[in-house]
Write an enzyme that holds these catalytic residues in place. Structure first.
Site, PDB file in Angstrom:
ATOM      1  N   CYS A 197       0.310  -1.176   0.287  1.00 15.78           N
ATOM      2  CA  CYS A 197       0.083   0.069  -0.342  1.00 15.78           C
ATOM      3  C   CYS A 197       1.091   1.353   0.124  1.00 15.78           C
ATOM      4  O   CYS A 197       2.323   1.359   0.510  1.00 15.78           O
ATOM      5  CB  CYS A 197      -0.762  -0.108   1.431  1.00 15.78           C
ATOM      6  SG  CYS A 197      -2.355  -1.474   1.668  1.00 15.78           S
ATOM      7  N   SER A 473      -4.898   0.427  11.180  1.00 20.59           N
ATOM      8  CA  SER A 473      -4.490   0.450   9.933  1.00 20.59           C
ATOM      9  C   SER A 473      -3.256   1.443   9.696  1.00 20.59           C
ATOM     10  O   SER A 473      -3.242   2.799  10.814  1.00 20.59           O
ATOM     11  CB  SER A 473      -5.118   0.656   8.265  1.00 20.59           C
ATOM     12  OG  SER A 473      -4.678   1.228   7.527  1.00 20.59           O
TER      13      SER A 473
END
Length: 557
Positions: A197, A473
């Site tokens: 990511c 996250s």
């Protein structure tokens, strides 16, 4: 004294009595010459469930080529991986943190069992990065860790986007603030290829932290996954591990307390993920180095935020690389007198030497000068209080708010909180409390990006607070508190909370409290009964029985 470059493999492969071992190796193509050389493990996490690790086999081939050219015999092995981004918001997410210790165990077992003389560990998604360094710490053989690299940013409607935008789009779509066509476009374009990511989320946070720690060569991890330079770096890593082996340079010579402080300051200066607290505590424990949760708070007070990175800032990890990468951040910390400059790195040079050699792109806007920070203090703060006697973690990189007071909205599962947000039942001023999601209670300490993304998408990100014994996250931003310890499943004070209780969060005072008397809190906890375990067999049940507190890295004991 000269280091024996076959310090392990001689026992396994040399002499008449080891003919059986050699015969089996010859069955798959190894020659006598191969078996007379140092045996170097090349561990990676290739798996067809995610983009994060999708380039690992290709990188492993280049690493192996470098090892052979430098006089070693590479032996490839792979292990599992769980991606947070795909499992997020489901029961599957409970397996993510569990996988960290399992990956470390699996690499350690193969390296010990087959008596590797050295190791290259290729990591990618969030848990694989600390897991590989944990295994390296346990083995303490000459080792190098390289990161498969960040994904490139995507583009939709003229904007550079990452997976973070997808989760926020879910909230915006559910709130009626985004039409179906725009929603589909974000989904289709956010992840354009291989790599982890693309913001300073957990994977990039840990990859950059380990450059600062010195266990990865400075600048290697920052190269994006699909950049041609990544293959060259993999080849160089194969040659580097052989140099490391000849020197007898092991992780215990690199992973010191001061080096861990450098890694923490790297996280703080880049506004990195709160998961770094868990993972660096775990690495420290595996390495036998004293480190506590309060070291993060101590260093945060003097470390400025210098890199303007997503999820709260403007730029992606690719743009960070283009600006000059972590070498520039290290140089800034050196200029500011914070860097422990004499700490040794895997290249044989000190971190100070690596910092001084950093090449900054002229005119770059991603990394600020030390004297002109985005924020004067670091993005991670540790709170205590009657709700968190053992501490909890709040990330402040993306906002200036330092206090919050409001009524608790209590949920016993992440799914229930997400449903309440989706149905418009959360109001401005609420403090969302999600419990029984800690290491034991979840089990597995799920991330809450599904919830936090939904809050941002619904326009509530700056109007509510959230606390949990789970975690967040790296793509999360807002007034969010995680790792509340002791966790609710262990009878922590979060278990006593009721809807409407007034929660007070005071960052300057480092406090998280519920406005109840000590007697009332004690009475509630005395009447509390632990919930039935969610899993009674299998790996999750075993994990719940043995995992330790998040305040100590959530290691399996």
């Amino acid at each position: 004294m000269t280091f024996d470059i076959r310090h392990k493999s001689r026992t396994l492969l040399d002499g008449t009595d080891r003919a059986g071992a050699r015969a089996m190796m010859k069955a798959i193509g190894f020659t006598d010459e191969d078996l007379s050389r140092p045996q170097v493990g090349v561990a990676h996490c290739w798996i067809e469930t995610m983009p994060c690790n999708y380039n690992h086999r290709e990188l492993a081939e280049r690493v192996k080529r470098g090892i052979r050219e430098a006089g070693g015999t590479p032996i490839e092995l792979n292990t599992i991986a769980i991606t947070d981004g795909i499992t997020m918001g489901t029961e599957g997410m409970k397996t993510s943190l569990v996988s960290r210790d399992l990956i470390a165990d699996s690499v350690e077992l193969v390296a010990r069992g087959h008596m590797f003389d050295a190791l290259v560990a290729i990591s990618g998604c969030d848990k694989t990065i600390p897991a590989m360094v944990m295994a390296m710490s346990r083995l303490d053989i000459p080792s190098v860790m390289i990161y498969g690299g960040t994904i490139h940013f995507g583009q939709a409607d003229g904007k550079r986007i990452t997976l973070q935008d997808v989760f926020e789009a879910i909230g915006a779509f559910n709130a009626g603030k985004l039409d179906a066509a725009s929603f589909q476009s974000i989904e289709n374009h956010a992840c354009p290829g291989a790599g982890a990511c693309g913001g300073q989320f957990t994977a990039n946070t840990m990859a950059t932290a380990f450059e600062m720690l010195g266990i990865s060569p400075m600048g290697f991890n920052g190269v994006p996954a699909t950049d041609e330079e990544k293959l060259k770096i993999a080849h160089e890593t194969g040659k580097l591990v052989m140099e490391t082996l000849r020197k007898g340079l092991t992780p215990s010579q690199i992973i010191t307390r001061k080096a861990l402080e450098n890694a923490i300051m790297g996280v703080l200066a880049t506004g990195g993920s709160t998961n770094a607290v868990l993972h660096l505590l775990a690495v420290a424990k595996e390495a036998g180095v004293r480190l506590s949760i309060m070291d993060f708070d101590r260093l945060s007070k003097k470390t400025p935020v210098l890199a303007n990175l997503k999820p709260w800032g403007l730029y992606t990890a690719v743009e960070m690389f283009q600006a000059g990468g972590m070498g520039v951040v290290a140089r800034r910390l050196l200029d500011g007198g914070l860097l422990n400059a004499d700490e040794l790195t895997i290249t044989g040079r000190t971190i100070g030497e690596e910092a001084r050699a950093a090449k900054e792109t002229p005119g770059q806007q991603v990394i600020r000068p030390f004297g002109q920070p985005l924020k004067p203090t670091g993005g991670i703060v540790i709170l205590h209080g009657n709700l968190a006697p053992e501490g909890c973690v709040i990330k402040l990189s993306g906002h200036t708010r330092t206090s919050f007071r409001g009524p608790a909205r209590v949920f016993n599962r992440e799914e229930d909180a997400f449903k309440a947000i989706k149905e418009g039942k959360i109001q401005a001023g609420d403090v969302i409390a999600i419990r029984y999601e800690g290491p034991k209670g979840g089990p597995g300490m799920r991330e809450m990006l599904h919830v936090t993304g939904a809050l941002q998408g619904a326009g509530l990100g700056e109007q509510v607070a959230l606390m949990t014994d789970g975690r967040f996250s790296g793509a999360t931003y807002g007034f969010m508190i995680g790792h509340v310890c002791p966790e609710a499943a262990e009878g922590g004070p979060l278990a006593a909370l009721k809807n409407g209780d007034i929660i007070s969060i005071d960052v300057p005072q480092r406090r998280l409290d519920v406005e109840l008397s000590a007697a009332e809190l004690k009475k509630r906890l005395k009447a509390w009964k632990p919930p039935k375990p969610r899993y009674t067999s299998g790996v999750l049940a075993k994990y719940a029985r043995h995992v330790g507190s998040a305040s100590e890295g959530a290691l399996v004991n």
